[in-house]
Design a protein around this motif. Structure first.
Motif, PDB file in Angstrom:
ATOM      1  N   SER A 198       0.438   9.081  -5.960  1.00  0.00           N
ATOM      2  CA  SER A 198       0.645  10.516  -5.710  1.00  0.00           C
ATOM      3  C   SER A 198       1.685  11.083  -6.669  1.00  0.00           C
ATOM      4  N   ASP A 199       2.751  10.309  -6.915  1.00  0.00           N
ATOM      5  CA  ASP A 199       3.820  10.796  -7.799  1.00  0.00           C
ATOM      6  C   ASP A 199       3.342  11.009  -9.232  1.00  0.00           C
ATOM      7  N   ILE A 200       2.317  10.265  -9.655  1.00  0.00           N
ATOM      8  CA  ILE A 200       1.804  10.484 -11.018  1.00  0.00           C
ATOM      9  C   ILE A 200       0.556  11.387 -10.976  1.00  0.00           C
ATOM     10  N   GLU A 201       0.435  12.115  -9.869  1.00  0.00           N
ATOM     11  CA  GLU A 201      -0.616  13.135  -9.681  1.00  0.00           C
ATOM     12  C   GLU A 201      -2.015  12.542  -9.522  1.00  0.00           C
ATOM     13  N   GLY A 202      -2.062  11.290  -9.048  1.00  0.00           N
ATOM     14  CA  GLY A 202      -3.353  10.680  -8.750  1.00  0.00           C
ATOM     15  C   GLY A 202      -3.682  10.831  -7.271  1.00  0.00           C
ATOM     16  N   ILE A 203      -4.854  10.332  -6.910  1.00  0.00           N
ATOM     17  CA  ILE A 203      -5.314  10.390  -5.514  1.00  0.00           C
ATOM     18  C   ILE A 203      -5.526   8.953  -5.043  1.00  0.00           C
ATOM     19  N   PRO A 204      -4.639   8.459  -4.144  1.00  0.00           N
ATOM     20  CA  PRO A 204      -4.770   7.058  -3.715  1.00  0.00           C
ATOM     21  C   PRO A 204      -5.862   6.864  -2.669  1.00  0.00           C
ATOM     22  N   ILE A 205      -6.617   5.768  -2.820  1.00  0.00           N
ATOM     23  CA  ILE A 205      -7.508   5.355  -1.738  1.00  0.00           C
ATOM     24  C   ILE A 205      -7.289   3.856  -1.501  1.00  0.00           C
ATOM     25  N   SER A 206      -7.426   3.441  -0.245  1.00  0.00           N
ATOM     26  CA  SER A 206      -7.231   2.025   0.089  1.00  0.00           C
ATOM     27  C   SER A 206      -8.564   1.296   0.003  1.00  0.00           C
ATOM     28  N   LEU A 207      -8.522   0.105  -0.568  1.00  0.00           N
ATOM     29  CA  LEU A 207      -9.732  -0.714  -0.670  1.00  0.00           C
ATOM     30  C   LEU A 207      -9.474  -2.073  -0.038  1.00  0.00           C
ATOM     31  N   ARG A 208     -10.528  -2.603   0.611  1.00  0.00           N
ATOM     32  CA  ARG A 208     -10.455  -3.976   1.101  1.00  0.00           C
ATOM     33  C   ARG A 208     -10.959  -4.884  -0.012  1.00  0.00           C
ATOM     34  N   PRO A 209     -10.521  -6.149  -0.020  1.00  0.00           N
ATOM     35  CA  PRO A 209     -10.967  -7.043  -1.102  1.00  0.00           C
ATOM     36  C   PRO A 209     -12.487  -7.058  -1.269  1.00  0.00           C
ATOM     37  N   GLN A 242       0.843  -1.210   0.000  1.00  0.00           N
ATOM     38  CA  GLN A 242       0.000   0.000   0.000  1.00  0.00           C
ATOM     39  C   GLN A 242       0.872   1.252   0.000  1.00  0.00           C
ATOM     40  N   SER A 243       1.904   1.212   0.820  1.00  0.00           N
ATOM     41  CA  SER A 243       2.757   2.392   0.935  1.00  0.00           C
ATOM     42  C   SER A 243       3.418   2.699  -0.415  1.00  0.00           C
ATOM     43  N   TYR A 244       3.912   1.663  -1.078  1.00  0.00           N
ATOM     44  CA  TYR A 244       4.562   1.851  -2.390  1.00  0.00           C
ATOM     45  C   TYR A 244       3.562   2.360  -3.425  1.00  0.00           C
ATOM     46  N   LEU A 245       2.414   1.688  -3.522  1.00  0.00           N
ATOM     47  CA  LEU A 245       1.446   2.053  -4.570  1.00  0.00           C
ATOM     48  C   LEU A 245       0.789   3.398  -4.278  1.00  0.00           C
TER      49      LEU A 245
END
Ligand code: NAP
Length: 300
Positions: free
Chosen positions: A160-171, A152-155
């Motif tokens: 963020s580095d490619i200017e996206g907005i990360p959100i965490s999802l459960r399976p 999760q930390s890497y992705l």
């Protein structure tokens, strides 16, 4: 569970599946300084076209070659091929592997986990129809991310580095999350196609309809983004214009009955938003609901 392997911006990356999403993400990652160094696909021509866009990237004849060259593999094939491709590769202990599907969870990569690989999912919530448009469309896009803490930390950092907005999802979240994306990204285009096709019913062409209606979409999106739900819901329903609604139902029943079910069901689903907005009184909403449902009966 936290994995022991750390992925970072020096981790070498390969892609399996050289299509629109893979190509767009790879260009964005490369532009952001991530080393995308290998690509493979069903056809070598696709892998070569992919590699030609990215400095330092090699097109490989077979998918194992890609996996052997890198520490992290993105599987960006069509959904149906992800498991097959994953199953075909011999994975290394600690190697990273992520797919780009919104509907599937990481469990389709189980064969890689069985060999010690670390699993992830990295799904851009955007519609991609070419690499050229896709690269431009990435900034501001939400990325649905699955994986253990290290993954999760890497992705998340990559998004963020490619200017996206990360959100965490459960399976267990994936399918509902994907439905929301399909409603907005795919079925909205169907709705737009229906709206444009209505123009053929009054002696104009569908293309004229597209030209007239498409500029409304960014305005609707801007209203939604700025005002939110339910304030962005507008038109005769929140106004409670029952006379207009009756005219719609009569006209669509006689001139475009194939679209009557869609119109009725969408209108019914929208009524609670109009009430929540405070624009439509519950009693008026009930009256409109009954009117809509009476036309539903005529088509059964
Ligand atoms: N399109 C979207 O809007 C969108 C948005 C978010 C996520 N996604 C996800 O992103 C993934 C890719 O979608 P896409 O739209 O990029 O699809 P796409 O443009 O059709 O590309 C899929 C690529 O996978 C390759 N492929 C298919 N079967 C393969 C196999 N058995 N072995 C190796 N390569 C194989 C194809 O190779 P060849 O070209 O060599 O035939 C093709 O280049 C999917 O999981 C999809 O759900 C798509």
């Amino acid at each position: 569970m936290t994995n022991t392997k750390e992925f970072d911006k020096t981790t070498t990356i390969g892609f399996l599946g050289a299509g629109n999403v893979g190509g767009s993400l790879a260009v964005a990652m490369s532009n952001a300084g991530y080393p995308v160094i290998a690509a493979g696909s069903r056809t070598f021509a696709s892998a070569q076209a992919f590699a030609d866009r990215i400095p330092g990237c090699t097109a490989c004849e077979n998918i194992q070659d890609v996996a052997d060259r890198v520490d992290f593999v993105f599987i960006s094939t069509s959904d149906d091929a992800i498991r097959t491709v994953c199953d075909q590769v011999s994975w290394r202990q600690g190697q990273g592997v992520a797919h780009c599907s919104g509907a599937a969870s990481v469990d389709i990569l189980q064969s890689a986990a069985d060999q010690g690989a670390i699993l992830g999912a990295f799904h851009p919530l955007q519609a991609f129809n070419s690499v050229e448009n896709g690269v431009k469309a990435i900034p501001g896009v939400t990325f649905g991310i699955e994986g253990d803490d290290g993954m999760q930390s890497y992705l998340r950092g990559m998004a963020s580095d490619i200017e996206g907005i990360p959100i965490s999802l459960r399976p267990q979240d994936k399918v509902l999350y994907h439905i929301s994306g399909v409603l907005m990204g795919n079925l909205l285009a169907v709705l737009g196609s229906v709206a444009a096709s209505m123009w053929e019913k009054f002696d104009h062409t569908r293309d004229e309809g597209v030209r007239a209606l498409a500029p409304m979409m960014p305005a609707v999106a801007a209203n939604l983004a700025s005002a939110g739900v339910p304030q962005a819901v507008a038109g005769p329903y929140p106004r409670g214009d029952i006379g207009t609604i009756r005219k719609h139902l009569e006209a669509i029943s006689s001139s475009a009955p194939e679209y009557l079910p869609l119109y009725i069901e969408l209108a019914l689903v929208g009524l609670p938003f109009a009430v929540e907005k405070g624009a439509l009184a519950p009693a008026r909403s009930q009256e409109i609901k009954e009117l809509l449902e009476s036309y539903r009966v005529t088509i059964e």
